[in-house]
Design a protein around this motif. Structure first.
Motif, PDB file in Angstrom:
ATOM      1  N   PRO A 131     -21.676  92.601 -39.225  1.00 48.31           N
ATOM      2  CA  PRO A 131     -22.846  91.966 -38.614  1.00 48.31           C
ATOM      3  C   PRO A 131     -23.682  91.229 -39.662  1.00 48.31           C
ATOM      4  O   PRO A 131     -24.014  91.786 -40.713  1.00 48.31           O
ATOM      5  CB  PRO A 131     -23.624  93.156 -38.021  1.00 48.31           C
ATOM      6  CG  PRO A 131     -22.571  94.199 -37.776  1.00 48.31           C
ATOM      7  CD  PRO A 131     -21.583  94.044 -38.898  1.00 48.31           C
ATOM      8  N   HIS A 132     -24.014  89.948 -39.368  1.00 49.57           N
ATOM      9  CA  HIS A 132     -24.717  89.137 -40.352  1.00 49.57           C
ATOM     10  C   HIS A 132     -25.652  88.139 -39.674  1.00 49.57           C
ATOM     11  O   HIS A 132     -25.514  87.839 -38.491  1.00 49.57           O
ATOM     12  CB  HIS A 132     -23.713  88.395 -41.248  1.00 49.57           C
ATOM     13  CG  HIS A 132     -22.834  87.446 -40.492  1.00 49.57           C
ATOM     14  ND1 HIS A 132     -21.718  87.869 -39.797  1.00 49.57           N
ATOM     15  CD2 HIS A 132     -22.899  86.095 -40.300  1.00 49.57           C
ATOM     16  CE1 HIS A 132     -21.122  86.841 -39.231  1.00 49.57           C
ATOM     17  NE2 HIS A 132     -21.828  85.746 -39.497  1.00 49.57           N
ATOM     18  N   TRP A 133     -26.571  87.633 -40.459  1.00 50.05           N
ATOM     19  CA  TRP A 133     -27.561  86.652 -39.994  1.00 50.05           C
ATOM     20  C   TRP A 133     -28.188  86.019 -41.224  1.00 50.05           C
ATOM     21  O   TRP A 133     -28.359  86.673 -42.252  1.00 50.05           O
ATOM     22  CB  TRP A 133     -28.625  87.364 -39.164  1.00 50.05           C
ATOM     23  CG  TRP A 133     -29.791  86.533 -38.710  1.00 50.05           C
ATOM     24  CD1 TRP A 133     -29.879  85.771 -37.584  1.00 50.05           C
ATOM     25  CD2 TRP A 133     -31.074  86.431 -39.346  1.00 50.05           C
ATOM     26  NE1 TRP A 133     -31.122  85.183 -37.482  1.00 50.05           N
ATOM     27  CE2 TRP A 133     -31.871  85.574 -38.568  1.00 50.05           C
ATOM     28  CE3 TRP A 133     -31.611  86.968 -40.527  1.00 50.05           C
ATOM     29  CZ2 TRP A 133     -33.180  85.247 -38.905  1.00 50.05           C
ATOM     30  CZ3 TRP A 133     -32.915  86.644 -40.865  1.00 50.05           C
ATOM     31  CH2 TRP A 133     -33.693  85.794 -40.052  1.00 50.05           C
ATOM     32  N   PHE A 134     -28.504  84.730 -41.149  1.00 47.24           N
ATOM     33  CA  PHE A 134     -29.212  84.110 -42.272  1.00 47.24           C
ATOM     34  C   PHE A 134     -30.190  83.069 -41.774  1.00 47.24           C
ATOM     35  O   PHE A 134     -30.030  82.485 -40.697  1.00 47.24           O
ATOM     36  CB  PHE A 134     -28.249  83.530 -43.314  1.00 47.24           C
ATOM     37  CG  PHE A 134     -27.171  82.630 -42.767  1.00 47.24           C
ATOM     38  CD1 PHE A 134     -27.383  81.283 -42.569  1.00 47.24           C
ATOM     39  CD2 PHE A 134     -25.910  83.154 -42.485  1.00 47.24           C
ATOM     40  CE1 PHE A 134     -26.378  80.461 -42.095  1.00 47.24           C
ATOM     41  CE2 PHE A 134     -24.901  82.343 -42.014  1.00 47.24           C
ATOM     42  CZ  PHE A 134     -25.138  80.984 -41.805  1.00 47.24           C
ATOM     43  N   SER A 135     -31.232  82.862 -42.583  1.00 47.70           N
ATOM     44  CA  SER A 135     -32.318  81.961 -42.221  1.00 47.70           C
ATOM     45  C   SER A 135     -33.053  81.562 -43.497  1.00 47.70           C
ATOM     46  O   SER A 135     -32.740  82.043 -44.591  1.00 47.70           O
ATOM     47  CB  SER A 135     -33.283  82.663 -41.254  1.00 47.70           C
ATOM     48  OG  SER A 135     -34.410  81.857 -40.967  1.00 47.70           O
ATOM     49  N   SER A 136     -34.015  80.662 -43.346  1.00 43.54           N
ATOM     50  CA  SER A 136     -34.896  80.351 -44.461  1.00 43.54           C
ATOM     51  C   SER A 136     -35.691  81.603 -44.823  1.00 43.54           C
ATOM     52  O   SER A 136     -36.107  82.367 -43.949  1.00 43.54           O
ATOM     53  CB  SER A 136     -35.845  79.216 -44.069  1.00 43.54           C
ATOM     54  OG  SER A 136     -36.896  79.098 -45.009  1.00 43.54           O
ATOM     55  N   ALA A 137     -35.889  81.803 -46.119  1.00 40.67           N
ATOM     56  CA  ALA A 137     -36.620  82.995 -46.560  1.00 40.67           C
ATOM     57  C   ALA A 137     -38.121  82.775 -46.637  1.00 40.67           C
ATOM     58  O   ALA A 137     -38.882  83.739 -46.705  1.00 40.67           O
ATOM     59  CB  ALA A 137     -36.100  83.442 -47.929  1.00 40.67           C
ATOM     60  N   ASP A 138     -38.567  81.519 -46.628  1.00 43.27           N
ATOM     61  CA  ASP A 138     -39.997  81.248 -46.813  1.00 43.27           C
ATOM     62  C   ASP A 138     -40.561  80.243 -45.807  1.00 43.27           C
ATOM     63  O   ASP A 138     -41.637  79.691 -46.012  1.00 43.27           O
ATOM     64  CB  ASP A 138     -40.250  80.741 -48.242  1.00 43.27           C
ATOM     65  CG  ASP A 138     -39.379  79.540 -48.596  1.00 43.27           C
ATOM     66  OD1 ASP A 138     -38.799  78.929 -47.679  1.00 43.27           O
ATOM     67  OD2 ASP A 138     -39.281  79.214 -49.798  1.00 43.27           O
TER      68      ASP A 138
END
Length: 215
Positions: free
Chosen positions: A183-190
């Motif tokens: 299971p994974h997910w990514f996005s802008s951190a700021d």
């Protein structure tokens, strides 16, 4: 995704017999040979069953199955509705070689979860490369899983990557590799757009991972 149970050859009364000319040489045979695995990859990435795709295109499940296994030669009347269903140009669906112009035409496309991506590879193969610009997708991860492996390399900005119980932040020049069945997910951190390269495939060389915990 295994749709073998969805295949029913008894409803394929509209198929013509392609066995008589299978031994004849065909122009661009190498290109045609790659259509079948390309169609299967597209359907897997869209998360569609043969039955669902049949409803959208009007092509019987057994014909779709034979196209994806290479037992049915692709024709224009079959490829046109498939291109429409997948939302890709016909030449990309077929993987036709560029004639006379070696430049790759990069066409940005929207991502359903926000941001844009640009396919960087046009030829079929175990690895496919993409350039992505990821917008802020919020702070609540929506973890997903699918078949394959993915490598991410941050070009600009800060990327938040949630991978199972790990919550990481990657900056420019940092990379991560992971099995997409996790299971994974990514996005802008700021909150600002982050630009990255993605390599996606079923196998390939490992990349060095440098990342720090999300704070």
């Amino acid at each position: 995704m295994d749709d073998a149970d969805d295949v029913d050859d008894t409803d394929d009364t509209d198929d013509t017999d392609d066995t008589d000319d299978t031994d004849k040489p065909v122009p661009y045979q190498a290109v045609l040979d790659e259509v079948a695995p390309r169609l299967r990859r597209l359907r897997d990435r869209r998360g569609l069953t043969l039955a669902a795709l049949s409803e959208v295109t009007g092509i019987s499940k057994s014909t779709l199955s034979r196209l994806e296994s290479g037992q049915r030669r692709p024709s224009l009347e079959l490829l046109l509705p498939l291109a429409g269903a997948y939302g890709v140009p016909l030449d990309e669906l077929v993987g036709a070689p560029e004639v006379g112009d070696p430049r790759v035409r990069l066409t940005p496309r929207p991502m359903p979860s926000g941001g844009t991506f640009v396919p960087l590879t046009r030829s079929p193969g175990p690895l496919q490369a993409y350039k992505m610009v990821i917008a802020d997708r919020g702070c609540e991860p929506d973890l997903r899983t699918h078949e394959g492996y993915e490598w991410l390399y941050v070009l600009d900005g800060r990327l938040r990557l949630v991978l199972a119980e790990h919550d990481l932040v990657l900056g420019p020049g940092e990379a991560a590799e992971f099995d997409t069945r996790v299971p994974h997910w990514f996005s802008s951190a700021d909150g600002r757009p982050v630009e990255l390269l993605s390599l996606f495939g079923r196998q390939g060389e490992r990349m060095h991972v440098r990342a720090k915990p999300h704070r």
